[in-house]
Design an enzyme around this catalytic site. Structure first.
Site, PDB file in Angstrom:
ATOM      1  N   THR A   1      -9.570  -4.597  -0.216  1.00  0.00           N
ATOM      2  CA  THR A   1      -8.929  -5.463  -1.206  1.00  0.00           C
ATOM      3  C   THR A   1      -9.100  -4.862  -2.596  1.00  0.00           C
ATOM      4  O   THR A   1     -10.079  -4.171  -2.850  1.00  0.00           O
ATOM      5  CB  THR A   1      -9.641  -6.832  -1.124  1.00  0.00           C
ATOM      6  OG1 THR A   1      -9.345  -7.406   0.135  1.00  0.00           O
ATOM      7  CG2 THR A   1      -9.243  -7.768  -2.245  1.00  0.00           C
TER       8      THR A   1
ATOM      9  N   ARG B   1      -2.795 -16.652   8.470  1.00  0.00           N
ATOM     10  CA  ARG B   1      -4.156 -16.813   7.931  1.00  0.00           C
ATOM     11  C   ARG B   1      -4.152 -16.441   6.444  1.00  0.00           C
ATOM     12  O   ARG B   1      -3.564 -15.457   6.030  1.00  0.00           O
ATOM     13  CB  ARG B   1      -5.119 -15.909   8.701  1.00  0.00           C
ATOM     14  CG  ARG B   1      -6.563 -15.946   8.183  1.00  0.00           C
ATOM     15  CD  ARG B   1      -6.835 -14.835   7.185  1.00  0.00           C
ATOM     16  NE  ARG B   1      -8.239 -14.781   6.779  1.00  0.00           N
ATOM     17  CZ  ARG B   1      -8.693 -13.989   5.821  1.00  0.00           C
ATOM     18  NH1 ARG B   1      -7.881 -13.168   5.195  1.00  0.00           N
ATOM     19  NH2 ARG B   1      -9.967 -13.996   5.486  1.00  0.00           N
ATOM     20  N   VAL B   2      -4.828 -17.255   5.642  1.00  0.00           N
ATOM     21  CA  VAL B   2      -4.936 -16.985   4.213  1.00  0.00           C
ATOM     22  C   VAL B   2      -6.411 -16.909   3.840  1.00  0.00           C
ATOM     23  O   VAL B   2      -7.194 -17.773   4.247  1.00  0.00           O
ATOM     24  CB  VAL B   2      -4.219 -18.087   3.392  1.00  0.00           C
ATOM     25  CG1 VAL B   2      -4.483 -17.917   1.906  1.00  0.00           C
ATOM     26  CG2 VAL B   2      -2.717 -18.068   3.679  1.00  0.00           C
ATOM     27  N   GLY B   3      -6.777 -15.869   3.090  1.00  0.00           N
ATOM     28  CA  GLY B   3      -8.176 -15.710   2.676  1.00  0.00           C
ATOM     29  C   GLY B   3      -8.421 -16.251   1.279  1.00  0.00           C
ATOM     30  O   GLY B   3      -7.671 -17.092   0.770  1.00  0.00           O
ATOM     31  N   ASP B   4      -9.457 -15.737   0.655  1.00  0.00           N
ATOM     32  CA  ASP B   4      -9.863 -16.214  -0.669  1.00  0.00           C
ATOM     33  C   ASP B   4      -9.015 -15.651  -1.807  1.00  0.00           C
ATOM     34  O   ASP B   4      -8.911 -16.257  -2.877  1.00  0.00           O
ATOM     35  CB  ASP B   4     -11.316 -15.810  -0.934  1.00  0.00           C
ATOM     36  CG  ASP B   4     -11.472 -14.285  -0.885  1.00  0.00           C
ATOM     37  OD1 ASP B   4     -11.229 -13.701   0.197  1.00  0.00           O
ATOM     38  OD2 ASP B   4     -11.779 -13.669  -1.923  1.00  0.00           O
TER      39      ASP B   4
ATOM     40  N   THR C   1     -14.218  -9.902  -3.356  1.00  0.00           N
ATOM     41  CA  THR C   1     -13.775  -9.218  -2.147  1.00  0.00           C
ATOM     42  C   THR C   1     -14.816  -9.430  -1.053  1.00  0.00           C
ATOM     43  O   THR C   1     -15.987  -9.634  -1.348  1.00  0.00           O
ATOM     44  CB  THR C   1     -13.573  -7.709  -2.414  1.00  0.00           C
ATOM     45  OG1 THR C   1     -13.456  -7.030  -1.164  1.00  0.00           O
ATOM     46  CG2 THR C   1     -14.728  -7.098  -3.183  1.00  0.00           C
ATOM     47  N   GLY C   2     -14.367  -9.385   0.191  1.00  0.00           N
ATOM     48  CA  GLY C   2     -15.290  -9.578   1.303  1.00  0.00           C
ATOM     49  C   GLY C   2     -14.748 -10.595   2.279  1.00  0.00           C
ATOM     50  O   GLY C   2     -13.534 -10.832   2.329  1.00  0.00           O
TER      51      GLY C   2
ATOM     52  N   GLY D   1     -13.339 -13.534   3.477  1.00  0.00           N
ATOM     53  CA  GLY D   1     -12.650 -14.586   2.747  1.00  0.00           C
ATOM     54  C   GLY D   1     -13.114 -15.982   3.099  1.00  0.00           C
ATOM     55  O   GLY D   1     -13.251 -16.842   2.219  1.00  0.00           O
TER      56      GLY D   1
HETATM   57  N1  ASP Z   1     -11.327 -11.189   0.862  1.00  0.00           N
HETATM   58  C1  ASP Z   1     -10.247 -10.635   1.642  1.00  0.00           C
HETATM   59  C2  ASP Z   1      -9.785 -11.668   2.645  1.00  0.00           C
HETATM   60  O1  ASP Z   1     -10.620 -12.296   3.266  1.00  0.00           O
HETATM   61  C3  ASP Z   1     -10.590  -9.396   2.378  1.00  0.00           C
HETATM   62  C4  ASP Z   1     -11.428  -8.387   1.637  1.00  0.00           C
HETATM   63  O2  ASP Z   1     -11.753  -8.562   0.478  1.00  0.00           O
HETATM   64  O3  ASP Z   1     -11.780  -7.366   2.249  1.00  0.00           O
HETATM   65  O4  ASP Z   1      -8.605 -11.787   2.842  1.00  0.00           O
END
Ligand code: ASP
Length: 300
Positions: free
Chosen positions: A169, A197-200, A220-221, A223
């Site tokens: 990300t 699917r929706v992340g953060d 990032t990480g 979500g």
């Molecule tokens: N945070 C992002 C998500 O979960 C993925 C990422 O940052 O690697 O969509």
């Protein structure tokens, strides 16, 4: 022009960019570092030219969306159906204006679409086919979805490549000369995610937040874990309390690990332009720039 919060107060500009928290990349660490350096350079040119923080973060994020090694725009992770669905958000911290898109297909630079949502002003978040219709209505070009899929991601999807890629990300946070802070985040999301699917990353307060009286943040990480602890907002709350960007970043990542039960990282900067970052994962390419530096700083 009506300004709120911190905007209008002369400041020394500052910019910080990340290229995603994740495992140690199997190859191409330098390519990833060069990527965040180039994005910082591009955003910095906007800021030193007297441009707005919003334009600087959009510019920096676009550079990484166009870079095939990062999980955003071209190079995005594929869904379980082998498709690209991207999420992005952008926010400015004077009037807390923000825009976001999620689970959107056929868009090469989702951060620009998020910016258009913000500029339009009626909504904060538009998803899926609705986001694509909105893109058409504001003249953001649609692309052939195949152009967003790289061989690397295709191999992963086919199960042929098991080694971690490392490019993740992307996000940027900037302070401009007018005292405005802006932040933006863009992602292809998790590999093999369920379509829809929706992340953060497109969620204001989770993946992205900016308040010109405090600071700005891009996360990032994992979500789902970031959403659970509302990481972006919590990081700025720590920043307000501690007045120390490095410390606030570390405490926020500890919160993600201990209370959220996930791994990740974030970059932030405060209203004075001081930067901070932290990650619990082995790798997160970062670069930042301020007038005190001759060139973007990219820690090894
Ligand atoms: N945070 C992002 C998500 O979960 C993925 C990422 O940052 O690697 O969509």
């Amino acid at each position: 022009m009506a300004r709120g919060r911190n905007g209008g107060t002369a400041r020394v500009p500052s910019l910080i960019v990340h290229g995603g928290a994740g495992p140690e990349p199997a190859d191409g660490r330098d390519e990833l570092r060069d990527g965040v350096r180039a994005a910082t350079d591009a955003g910095w040119r906007v800021l030193v030219g007297g441009g707005r923080a919003l334009d600087a973060v959009e510019t920096a994020v676009r550079v990484l969306e166009d870079h095939p090694r990062f999980n955003a725009g071209r190079g995005s992770a594929l869904t379980s159906a082998g498709t690209v669905e991207v999420d992005a958000s952008i926010m400015e911290g004077d009037r807390l204006q923000c825009g976001a898109v999620a689970a959107v297909r056929r868009i090469a630079n989702p951060v620009t679409l998020a910016r258009r949502v913000m500029d339009d002003g009626r909504y904060v978040l538009i998803v899926g086919d609705g986001a694509l219709s909105f893109a058409r209505s504001v003249g953001v070009a649609e692309c052939d979805p195949e152009t967003l899929v790289t061989d690397r991601e295709r191999r992963h999807h086919a199960g042929a490549a098991k080694t971690p890629v490392g490019g993740g990300t992307v996000g940027a946070v900037a302070l401009d000369r007018h005292g405005t802070i802006a932040a933006a985040t863009s992602t292809g999301g998790r590999r093999g995610k369920l379509p829809g699917r929706v992340g953060d990353s497109p969620l204001i307060g989770c993946g992205t937040y900016a308040d010109s009286t405090i600071g700005g943040v891009s996360c990032t990480g994992e979500g789902e874990a970031i959403i659970r602890v509302v990481l972006g907002w919590r990081a700025l709350d720590y920043l307000k309390e501690a007045d120390d960007p490095g410390y606030a970043a570390r405490v926020a990542v500890d919160l993600l690990v201990e209370e959220g039960g996930g791994q990740g990282g974030l970059v932030l900067l405060d209203w004075r332009g001081r930067t901070g970052y932290a990650h619990s994962t082995p790798f997160m390419p970062v670069a930042w720039m301020s007038p005190a530096l001759a060139a973007p700083l990219v820690p090894s």
